[in-house]
Each structure stands twice: as structure tokens, then as C-alpha cells.
Design a protein around this motif. Structure first.
Motif, PDB file in Angstrom:
ATOM      1  N   SER A   1       0.838  -1.214   0.000  1.00  0.00           N
ATOM      2  CA  SER A   1       0.000   0.000   0.000  1.00  0.00           C
ATOM      3  C   SER A   1       0.866   1.254   0.000  1.00  0.00           C
TER       4      SER A   1
ATOM      5  N   ASP B   1       8.594   3.200   8.168  1.00  0.00           N
ATOM      6  CA  ASP B   1       8.175   1.822   8.476  1.00  0.00           C
ATOM      7  C   ASP B   1       8.913   1.329   9.715  1.00  0.00           C
TER       8      ASP B   1
ATOM      9  N   ASP C   1      -2.005 -15.669  -2.266  1.00  0.00           N
ATOM     10  CA  ASP C   1      -3.164 -16.526  -2.492  1.00  0.00           C
ATOM     11  C   ASP C   1      -4.153 -15.832  -3.412  1.00  0.00           C
ATOM     12  N   SER C   2      -3.692 -14.789  -4.085  1.00  0.00           N
ATOM     13  CA  SER C   2      -4.462 -14.321  -5.243  1.00  0.00           C
ATOM     14  C   SER C   2      -3.477 -14.162  -6.397  1.00  0.00           C
TER      15      SER C   2
ATOM     16  N   HIS D   1       2.404  -6.434  13.212  1.00  0.00           N
ATOM     17  CA  HIS D   1       3.474  -7.268  12.642  1.00  0.00           C
ATOM     18  C   HIS D   1       4.358  -7.885  13.718  1.00  0.00           C
TER      19      HIS D   1
ATOM     20  N   TRP E   1      -5.782  -7.273  -2.735  1.00  0.00           N
ATOM     21  CA  TRP E   1      -5.670  -6.055  -1.919  1.00  0.00           C
ATOM     22  C   TRP E   1      -5.299  -4.840  -2.771  1.00  0.00           C
TER      23      TRP E   1
HETATM   24  C1  LIG Z   1       0.949 -14.672   4.249  1.00  0.00           C
HETATM   25  C2  LIG Z   1      -0.007 -13.703   3.657  1.00  0.00           C
HETATM   26  C3  LIG Z   1      -0.377 -13.822   2.334  1.00  0.00           C
HETATM   27  C4  LIG Z   1      -1.254 -12.908   1.772  1.00  0.00           C
HETATM   28  N1  LIG Z   1      -1.579 -13.061   0.470  1.00  0.00           N
HETATM   29  C5  LIG Z   1      -2.424 -12.180  -0.099  1.00  0.00           C
HETATM   30  C6  LIG Z   1      -2.782 -12.292  -1.479  1.00  0.00           C
HETATM   31  O1  LIG Z   1      -2.352 -13.180  -2.182  1.00  0.00           O
HETATM   32  N2  LIG Z   1      -3.632 -11.406  -1.979  1.00  0.00           N
HETATM   33  C7  LIG Z   1      -4.152 -10.403  -1.236  1.00  0.00           C
HETATM   34  O2  LIG Z   1      -4.914  -9.601  -1.761  1.00  0.00           O
HETATM   35  N3  LIG Z   1      -3.809 -10.245   0.060  1.00  0.00           N
HETATM   36  C8  LIG Z   1      -2.974 -11.100   0.646  1.00  0.00           C
HETATM   37  N4  LIG Z   1      -2.643 -10.961   1.960  1.00  0.00           N
HETATM   38  C9  LIG Z   1      -3.119  -9.787   2.716  1.00  0.00           C
HETATM   39  C10 LIG Z   1      -1.974  -8.749   2.768  1.00  0.00           C
HETATM   40  O3  LIG Z   1      -1.745  -8.366   4.063  1.00  0.00           O
HETATM   41  C11 LIG Z   1      -2.223  -7.591   1.872  1.00  0.00           C
HETATM   42  O4  LIG Z   1      -2.316  -8.099   0.557  1.00  0.00           O
HETATM   43  C12 LIG Z   1      -1.126  -6.526   1.789  1.00  0.00           C
HETATM   44  O5  LIG Z   1       0.145  -7.105   1.862  1.00  0.00           O
HETATM   45  C13 LIG Z   1      -1.263  -5.452   2.806  1.00  0.00           C
HETATM   46  O6  LIG Z   1      -0.318  -4.494   2.455  1.00  0.00           O
HETATM   47  P1  LIG Z   1      -0.159  -3.150   3.266  1.00  0.00           P
HETATM   48  O7  LIG Z   1       1.003  -2.432   2.682  1.00  0.00           O
HETATM   49  O8  LIG Z   1      -1.446  -2.437   3.305  1.00  0.00           O
HETATM   50  O9  LIG Z   1       0.108  -3.612   4.749  1.00  0.00           O
HETATM   51  P2  LIG Z   1       1.244  -4.526   5.343  1.00  0.00           P
HETATM   52  O10 LIG Z   1       1.766  -5.469   4.350  1.00  0.00           O
HETATM   53  O11 LIG Z   1       0.691  -5.049   6.604  1.00  0.00           O
HETATM   54  O12 LIG Z   1       2.418  -3.505   5.637  1.00  0.00           O
HETATM   55  C14 LIG Z   1       2.261  -2.468   6.549  1.00  0.00           C
HETATM   56  C15 LIG Z   1       3.604  -1.937   6.957  1.00  0.00           C
HETATM   57  O13 LIG Z   1       3.338  -0.832   7.820  1.00  0.00           O
HETATM   58  C16 LIG Z   1       4.218  -0.886   8.909  1.00  0.00           C
HETATM   59  N5  LIG Z   1       3.605  -0.253  10.067  1.00  0.00           N
HETATM   60  C17 LIG Z   1       2.458  -0.591  10.705  1.00  0.00           C
HETATM   61  N6  LIG Z   1       2.252   0.237  11.750  1.00  0.00           N
HETATM   62  C18 LIG Z   1       3.278   1.100  11.758  1.00  0.00           C
HETATM   63  C19 LIG Z   1       3.621   2.183  12.609  1.00  0.00           C
HETATM   64  N7  LIG Z   1       2.866   2.546  13.658  1.00  0.00           N
HETATM   65  N8  LIG Z   1       4.758   2.872  12.345  1.00  0.00           N
HETATM   66  C20 LIG Z   1       5.525   2.531  11.273  1.00  0.00           C
HETATM   67  N9  LIG Z   1       5.253   1.499  10.459  1.00  0.00           N
HETATM   68  C21 LIG Z   1       4.139   0.804  10.697  1.00  0.00           C
HETATM   69  C22 LIG Z   1       4.468  -2.364   9.152  1.00  0.00           C
HETATM   70  O14 LIG Z   1       5.708  -2.531   9.774  1.00  0.00           O
HETATM   71  C23 LIG Z   1       4.433  -2.925   7.729  1.00  0.00           C
HETATM   72  O15 LIG Z   1       5.716  -3.031   7.195  1.00  0.00           O
HETATM   73  C24 LIG Z   1      -1.780 -11.862   2.550  1.00  0.00           C
HETATM   74  C25 LIG Z   1      -1.428 -11.758   3.890  1.00  0.00           C
HETATM   75  C26 LIG Z   1      -0.554 -12.673   4.444  1.00  0.00           C
HETATM   76  C27 LIG Z   1      -0.187 -12.523   5.882  1.00  0.00           C
END
Ligand SMILES: Cc1cc2nc3c(=O)[nH]c(=O)nc-3n(C[C@H](O)[C@H](O)[C@H](O)COP(=O)(O)OP(=O)(O)OC[C@H]3O[C@@H](n4cnc5c(N)ncnc54)[C@H](O)[C@@H]3O)c2cc1C
Length: 502
Positions: A30, A51, A71-72, A159, A407
Motif C-alpha cells: 500500500s 516503516d 493466495d491471489s 506485525h 488487496w
Molecule cells: C501470508 C499472507 C499472504 C497474503 N496473500 C495475499 C494475497 O495473495 N492477496 C491479497 O490480496 N492479500 C494477501 N494478503 C493480505 C496482505 O496483508 C495484503 O495483501 C497486503 O500485503 C497489505 O499491504 P499493506 O502495505 O497495506 O500492509 P502490510 O503489508 O501489513 O504492511 C504495513 C507496513 O506498515 C508498517 N507499520 C504498521 N504500523 C506502523 C507504525 N505505527 N509505524 C511505522 N510502520 C508501521 C508495518 O511494519 C508494515 O511493514 C496476505 C497476507 C498474508 C499474511
């Protein structure tokens, strides 16, 4: 990897870390996606990504257990602007490599600060800015950033703190208990009997990956999950690539294919759930050993897609069951014993290693303490604006992806809207935008973050009471379905009276 438990705690004076136009929390898919959009649309704006972890990738950096994969499909999990060139289902490492390319191509590395945990964010209307408190994970230093706009890309779970249910007798178990979110790099599985507790995507991914190494792996589930076994490499992608057409075309065609496929499944899950149930369950039967008790182990009790459907690419979990390197027990845990786990039937499953694939501890906005003009924000009393902003919280947006579709599809859609919003502010000469209920909205019923009838995964249900609410009408809803949002978000009226500019 640095986690909360290893974070240095030295107390130092707060250092001023400077001002940016946009501060992005999180460098996962994201945050990196949001930074791409920001650079494209507003090359002149300053921004930083903070991060808490020591590397990029969020989920894909945290989860490094054997076999970790998407898983997508990666055509829709990849960004709209950057073709995915690999197999449709990808390993975690390949996703990290893809994100590295985006970081390089967009020159983002110099904007990212790792080991920067955001602890608090306070908005001042007088100063028209956020003050963001940060603790460095390596030095323990406390920093203070200021920012005109805050973009929360922190994901949905903690995390550093996986969800670990406690079972009776855990303390007397003589073996090792691990959680996939904190997989020990040196865990030796050779000759070991492993129990994996859980039936979701993580268990389904991990089991085939370790089944060949361990002496035996038992999947211990309380209740069954829906599985779907697509090929790792999609035939259409192979055919398109053989035509030697631009990768951008293949990417777009594959995206449309997977969006249509997921839309169809989503529609079936509400319009003809019985049919979808039968289709999913029956698709597993031929992949399982003869005489296998499909009713007991693979027939879920909930409606398809009230929880995520777990993907088993090329049916690898079923292959492990056929080969006998893995087996499955559907029962509840009575107690851990010295040598394994005893289940309610009275049987004891022997184990040297127990993997608790039990999911996440949900975290709201990265556990950041928010305040607006000196008042702490209790999000449970606030309402979402389109699943993107929060009523009464100025200049703050969040990126929350789809549960059912990839996502990242929502990352692009939300960022399109946000860049439109920032342009609207610029055109109006506004420095502040706040979602605010219209007089007619004041009495609307407040509904939970997610309707449990629609989606009721354990980690969401465990934390609904901590989350912000939805209203019963647009734009106070978090639509969740791609099909609706593809129409609604690009056309959303940013001057409909629900956003106050000044
Ligand atoms: C094993 C696994 C497989 C998955 N596979 C899929 C898939 O195939 N398809 C799908 O759609 N979704 C999947 N998901 C869901 C997945 O979490 C999302 O797809 C996506 O990775 C979320 O991305 P993000 O950047 O929003 O959040 P995250 O990946 O959770 O990253 C957030 C980041 O923000 C940081 N952070 C959080 N709070 C703070 C703070 N207070 N200060 C500083 N940094 C902070 C964390 O350290 C982290 O690095 C999967 C999840 C898991 C666990």
C-alpha cells in the motif's frame, strides 16, 4: 528482523526530523503504491515513508515461513502500472523482488526510513499540520516529523505480535511451538513430527512446503475451510506471452480475466451460495485420496466467502495428503501433553514441533495514538468516509485493500481518488479537508466495520469492537466489493457536502 521486543528503548530528547507535504506510514504494497501515485501526480510534493520494520514489503517481509506465497493472482495483486511477468501465483520472494523494482523505478529508496515506528499523530488546525512522533528501532531515538497530510498504509495487523491462542498444557509440551509470523530461520524440520494448527491460507501454504522435509505433518483444524486449486501458471498468460505482444497488454487482459472471475465468485457467494459451496467442495474431491472423508475435513459450515477462500495452487496440499506425507485431523484441542496434543476424541497426536497458524492480532492504524486539536481520537465513535477517510479527522486518509479481490486493486483505486482530492484542495486553495456528517446523516444508524453476514474472518470478528463504524448510506460506507467501487470511486463527488474544505 527487528520487532517490538528487540526495539532499543534508550530515552533521548525528541529530535526535529523536518516537514513533508505527505507522510506515509508503512512501506508495504500500500505505502509503495501510494508513493508511486504521489510521485506521478504531484512530482513537486515532498514525502516520506516511515516503516517500523528494517526492510520493505510489509506482509512479505514479515512472513518468511517455508513456501510463503500469494493466495491471489499477481496480475491483480501487482500494480496497474507495472506488468507482472511471472507465474500467476507467486512466492513471497518474487513479490519482494517486484516491489524492489517499483522502488528503483520510482526512485523511492531515498524517501523511505526504516526502523521508524510511528507512535502518535496530533493534528493542529491552527498550524494546519500533523505532528508525528516516531521511535527509532535501532537507536531508540525519538523523532518528530510534521506533515500537511497523513497517509496511513499500515495494513490491518500487528506485525510484531501474532495472534497466539492459549491452550491448556502448553507449558508442559516438550517440543517447540512456533508462529508462522515469526518463523525461526534455523528451524530444523528433518525427521520431526509437525502439527500445524489452523486451516486457513497459511496452513495450506506451509504444509505442502514442509511435508517433504518433516517426518510427518498433521494439519489440525477445528473446522474446515473452502479451498480452490488453480494452476500456478495460468494458461491464458502462457498463450498471450507466446504471441509476443507487449507485456502491458498481457497484464491488462489477465487483470480483466481475474477480476471477472473473482466478481463471478463473489456474486455467486451471495446469489447462489449453495451452488458455489457444491462447486468448491466437489472440485476438491477428485484431488483427495480415495475414500477420503470430504464431508468431515473439507465441507465448511459457513457460506462460501464469509471468509477468504484458500488457494492451493496446482492442488499441492492435496498431493501431500495423497502421498501420505501430511494428514488432517478435524477436532478441537483438549490439551497439550508432554509429547503432543490430545484432541476431544481422546486421540493424542504426537509432535516435536507445533506451528500455530492461528492468524493475526488486528491493529487499528498501526496502534498510533491520534489526537485532533488536543483531543484524543476514539475511533469507535467515528464513521468511515468511503473506507478512505474518517469523520472528524482532517487531512488523514488510509489505504485498506479488498478482502476478496487482490488487496492492491484497491490501492490503485483509492490513490486515484486521493490524488483527485489533493488536486481539488489545491484548486480551492484549501489546506484542510475533513469528512463531516451532513445534518441529514446525523441520526443514521451506525453499523459495524464489517457486516459479519458478509465477511466474518476471526481476526476481524475479534476486533470489531475497537474499530470505526460505517453508516447506512454513501459515502459513509466501506463498500468492499470491487465491482461496486469501480463505478463509485472514480465518479465520487468530492463537493457533495460531506467533505469540508478550508
Ligand atoms: C501470508 C499472507 C499472504 C497474503 N496473500 C495475499 C494475497 O495473495 N492477496 C491479497 O490480496 N492479500 C494477501 N494478503 C493480505 C496482505 O496483508 C495484503 O495483501 C497486503 O500485503 C497489505 O499491504 P499493506 O502495505 O497495506 O500492509 P502490510 O503489508 O501489513 O504492511 C504495513 C507496513 O506498515 C508498517 N507499520 C504498521 N504500523 C506502523 C507504525 N505505527 N509505524 C511505522 N510502520 C508501521 C508495518 O511494519 C508494515 O511493514 C496476505 C497476507 C498474508 C499474511
Amino acid at each position: 528482523m527487528t520487532t517490538a521486543s528487540t526495539t532499543a528503548t534508550a530515552q533521548t530528547e525528541v529530535q526535529d526530523a523536518g516537514h513533508v507535504d505527505v507522510l506515509i506510514v508503512g512501506a508495504g504494497v500500500s505505502g509503495i503504491g501510494a508513493a508511486h501515485h504521489l510521485r506521478e501526480q504531484f512530482p513537486g510534493r515532498t514525502f516520506v515513508l516511515l516503516d517500523a520494520q528494517d526492510n520493505r514489503g510489509g506482509t512479505w517481509w514479515t512472513h518468511r515461513y517455508p513456501g510463503v506465497r500469494s493466495d491471489s493472482d499477481l496480475h491483480t495483486y501487482g500494480y496497474r502500472h507495472k506488468p507482472w511477468r511471472g507465474p500467476s501465483i507467486a512466492a513471497g520472494e518474487a513479490i519482494l523482488a517486484y516491489l524492489d523494482e517499483v522502488i528503483d523505478e520510482d526512485d523511492l529508496a531515498r524517501h523511505i526510513r526504516y526502523l521508524h515506528r510511528v507512535t502518535a499523530a496530533s493534528w493542529s488546525t491552527e498550524d494546519r499540520r500533523w505532528t508525528v512522533e516516531v521511535i527509532r528501532g535501532d537507536t531508540g531515538e525519538r523523532l518528530r516529523f510534521t506533515a500537511g497530510f497523513l497517509l496511513m498504509c499500515q495494513g490491518y495487523y500487528n506485525h510484531a505480535k501474532p495472534y497466539r491462542p492459549q491452550w491448556e498444557g502448553m507449558d508442559r509440551f516438550q517440543g517447540v511451538i512456533v508462529h508462522p509470523q515469526q518463523w525461526p530461520e534455523d528451524l530444523d524440520l528433518a525427521g520431526k513430527r509437525v502439527i500445524v494448527i489452523g486451516s486457513g491460507a497459511t496452513a495450506a501454504t506451509l504444509i505442502p512446503a514442509i511435508a517433504g522435509q518433516a517426518e510427518h505433518v498433521t494439519m489440525l483444524q477445528r473446522s474446515p475451510t473452502y479451498f480452490f486449486a488453480p494452476p500456478v501458471t495460468d494458461d491464458l498468460a502462457v498463450q498471450l506471452r507466446a504471441l509476443d505482444i507487449p507485456e502491458e497488454w498481457t497484464h491488462e487482459i489477465m487483470r480483466r480475466k481475474f477480476m471477472a472471475q473473482t466478481n463471478l465468485l463473489a456474486r455467486m457467494s451471495t446469489e447462489s451460495p449453495g451452488e458455489l459451496h457444491t462447486l468448491l467442495v466437489e472440485s476438491m474431491r477428485p484431488l483427495l485420496p480415495e475414500g477420503f472423508d470430504v464431508e468431515k475435513h473439507f465441507t465448511p459450515r459457513y457460506r462460501p466467502w464469509q471468509q477468504r477462500i484458500a488457494i492451493v495452487p496446482d492442488g499441492d496440499l492435496f498431493a501431500a495428503l495423497r502421498e501420505g506425507t501430511a494428514s488432517i485431523v478435524t477436532d478441537t484441542i483438549e490439551t497439550f501433553t508432554e509429547r503432543g496434543i490430545r484432541v476431544s476424541s481422546g486421540a493424542e497426536i504426537p509432535a516435536d514441533i507445533v506451528v500455530s497458524a492461528t492468524g493475526f492480532t488486528m491493529s487499528l492504524f498501526g496502534d498510533v495514538a491520534f489526537a485532533v486539536d488536543g483531543d484524543p481520537v476514539d475511533f469507535t465513535g467515528h464513521v468511515t468516509w468511503r473506507g478512505i477517510m474518517i469523520s472528524g479527522v482532517p487531512n488523514m486518509a488510509y489505504v485498506f485493500g479488498y478482502f476478496r479481490h487482490s488487496w492492491t486493486l484497491r490501492v490503485d483505486l483509492v490513490c486515484d481518488l486521493l490524488t483527485r482530492l489533493l488536486s481539488n484542495m489545491r484548486d480551492k486553495g484549501a489546506t484542510m479537508v475533513t469528512p463531516a456528517l451532513r445534518p441529514d446523516d446525523a441520526d443514521m444508524p451506525l453499523l459495524p466495520f464489517v457486516d459479519p453476514e458478509n465477511f466474518n474472518a476471526g481476526y476481524v470478528m475479534r476486533s470489531q469492537h475497537l474499530l470505526y463504524k460505517q453508516g447506512d448510506r454513501e459515502p459513509w460506507t466501506h463498500l468492499l466489493e470491487l465491482e461496486e467501487e469501480l463505478n463509485v470511486l472514480p465518479k465520487a463527488d468530492l463537493d457533495d457536502g460531506t467533505l469540508t474544505y478550508s
